[in-house]
Design a protein around this motif. Sequence first.
Motif, PDB file in Angstrom:
ATOM      1  N   ALA A 128     -23.178  -9.736 -51.003  1.00  0.00           N
ATOM      2  CA  ALA A 128     -24.524  -9.266 -51.339  1.00  0.00           C
ATOM      3  C   ALA A 128     -24.492  -7.842 -51.882  1.00  0.00           C
ATOM      4  N   ARG A 129     -23.683  -6.968 -51.251  1.00  0.00           N
ATOM      5  CA  ARG A 129     -23.564  -5.594 -51.743  1.00  0.00           C
ATOM      6  C   ARG A 129     -22.994  -5.580 -53.152  1.00  0.00           C
ATOM      7  N   ALA A 130     -21.984  -6.406 -53.376  1.00  0.00           N
ATOM      8  CA  ALA A 130     -21.365  -6.461 -54.696  1.00  0.00           C
ATOM      9  C   ALA A 130     -22.340  -6.985 -55.748  1.00  0.00           C
ATOM     10  N   ASP A 131     -23.115  -7.987 -55.381  1.00  0.00           N
ATOM     11  CA  ASP A 131     -24.075  -8.551 -56.325  1.00  0.00           C
ATOM     12  C   ASP A 131     -25.082  -7.496 -56.780  1.00  0.00           C
TER      13      ASP A 131
ATOM     14  N   GLN B 146     -15.407  -8.302 -64.883  1.00  0.00           N
ATOM     15  CA  GLN B 146     -14.531  -8.993 -63.933  1.00  0.00           C
ATOM     16  C   GLN B 146     -15.254  -9.234 -62.606  1.00  0.00           C
ATOM     17  N   ALA B 147     -16.069  -8.255 -62.203  1.00  0.00           N
ATOM     18  CA  ALA B 147     -16.849  -8.434 -60.987  1.00  0.00           C
ATOM     19  C   ALA B 147     -17.880  -9.547 -61.159  1.00  0.00           C
ATOM     20  N   ALA B 148     -18.481  -9.638 -62.347  1.00  0.00           N
ATOM     21  CA  ALA B 148     -19.463 -10.694 -62.600  1.00  0.00           C
ATOM     22  C   ALA B 148     -18.805 -12.071 -62.508  1.00  0.00           C
ATOM     23  N   ILE B 149     -17.577 -12.185 -63.021  1.00  0.00           N
ATOM     24  CA  ILE B 149     -16.841 -13.452 -62.937  1.00  0.00           C
ATOM     25  C   ILE B 149     -16.536 -13.796 -61.477  1.00  0.00           C
ATOM     26  N   ALA B 150     -16.041 -12.791 -60.738  1.00  0.00           N
ATOM     27  CA  ALA B 150     -15.773 -13.017 -59.314  1.00  0.00           C
ATOM     28  C   ALA B 150     -17.049 -13.361 -58.567  1.00  0.00           C
ATOM     29  N   GLY B 151     -18.175 -12.790 -59.011  1.00  0.00           N
ATOM     30  CA  GLY B 151     -19.461 -13.068 -58.377  1.00  0.00           C
ATOM     31  C   GLY B 151     -19.905 -14.508 -58.564  1.00  0.00           C
ATOM     32  N   VAL B 152     -19.617 -15.087 -59.731  1.00  0.00           N
ATOM     33  CA  VAL B 152     -19.961 -16.498 -59.960  1.00  0.00           C
ATOM     34  C   VAL B 152     -19.216 -17.379 -58.956  1.00  0.00           C
ATOM     35  N   HIS B 153     -17.930 -17.087 -58.763  1.00  0.00           N
ATOM     36  CA  HIS B 153     -17.154 -17.837 -57.765  1.00  0.00           C
ATOM     37  C   HIS B 153     -17.743 -17.645 -56.369  1.00  0.00           C
TER      38      HIS B 153
END
Length: 415
Positions: free
Chosen positions: A275-278, A296-303
């Motif tokens: 949640a913090r990362a999002d 890269q964070a957005a890609i990791a966020g989708v996962h």
Amino acid sequence: MPESVEQKIQTVFAEQSRRVLATLIRLLGDFDLAEDALQEAFIAALKQWPQEGIPEQPRAWLVSAGRFKAIDQLRRRARYHEILQQQADVLAAQAVVNMEEENAGIADDRLRLIFTCCHPSLAPEAQVALTLREVCGLTTEEIASAFLQKTPTVAQRIVRAKGKIRDAGIPYEVPEGDALLERLQSVLQVIYLVFNEGYLSSSADETVRHDLGDEAIRLAELLNQLLPEPQPEAMGLWALMLLHHARRHTRLDAEGELVLLDEQDRSQWDRDDIARADALVRHSLSSQRFGAYTLQAAIAGVHAQSPSAEQTDWTEIVGLYDLLQQHMPTPVVALNRAVAIAMRDGPEAGLEALHPLMEDKALRQYHLAHAARADMHRRLGKLSEARHDYEQAMRLTEQPAEQRFLRRRIAELAK
């Protein structure tokens, strides 16, 4: 049981020592002198505070005590070096400045220290070692152990880095304007190098080093707190590491073996970190000034947001990789995009995207490229080709856990 004075002093040391050191470096202009002064200040605190009580502003007390200890040390050595006497006199003259004025710069001292340790004139390995030693407080032995290096080698690296900062007159300051953005990239790279070593350690004994991952995230959080204004890529890197860190308890099985993303128990992922990362990713993307770390964070966020591996939105991931290639047109990004295409459109489409990439010498020497191609061949039932690619991947990696994983994959082909 009430906390003893000695315990309170230890707590102050744990919480404030890096801040005190950063300020002493600014005041004294010398890393080694500041480190000695820090130790002497805490020794003085252990002697005086139990009798006199802990001061209202322990950090200010320690800074003042440390500076005067340094002046005393310089004067003891001054009989051999006239220049040391001059340095001691200058520091003593500065010591009469009102403490409130002196404290005005303390808030930025850790940020100054980070940018100094990550100065681009220092070699990358020296930046990493110096940052872990001075900003994070790791011992030389701990740094050497983390990166599988000899302690004297790391010690010499740190000594040379300090000497270069001194001899080259590298300013102890936070750059401004365009210079800040340029130098920030070096800082972010150092933090990410620390995190990557924790994420998949070079050590045969420890596949994952949570301590290094924690230090990198702490550094990223500190950086974001201290920067004079929000920087999208600093937020993006912080988010990226939080998302990987959220899966830390599921990346290894009970025997310590690697578990692939699609096989991990998502119920064990840290939803608070996610949640913090999002929130960080959304903030960075909304700025329209984002870059590779944010994507890269957005890609990791989708996962991270996908309820299961089967429900992953591969179309969105491929689209994000398309954007990432514009910001970071590297062979590894192209490889990851090909893997995403294989997941979206099937292994044949993935192999078609991967084939021209393997002309690149760097990818031919990259074990994950061969492992990715092996997986596509396996999914197509081309077991001989898959075995060849897995064996090639195993020859190219020296990471013990990865080698064991690839051996298991080869054994599974024979079943």
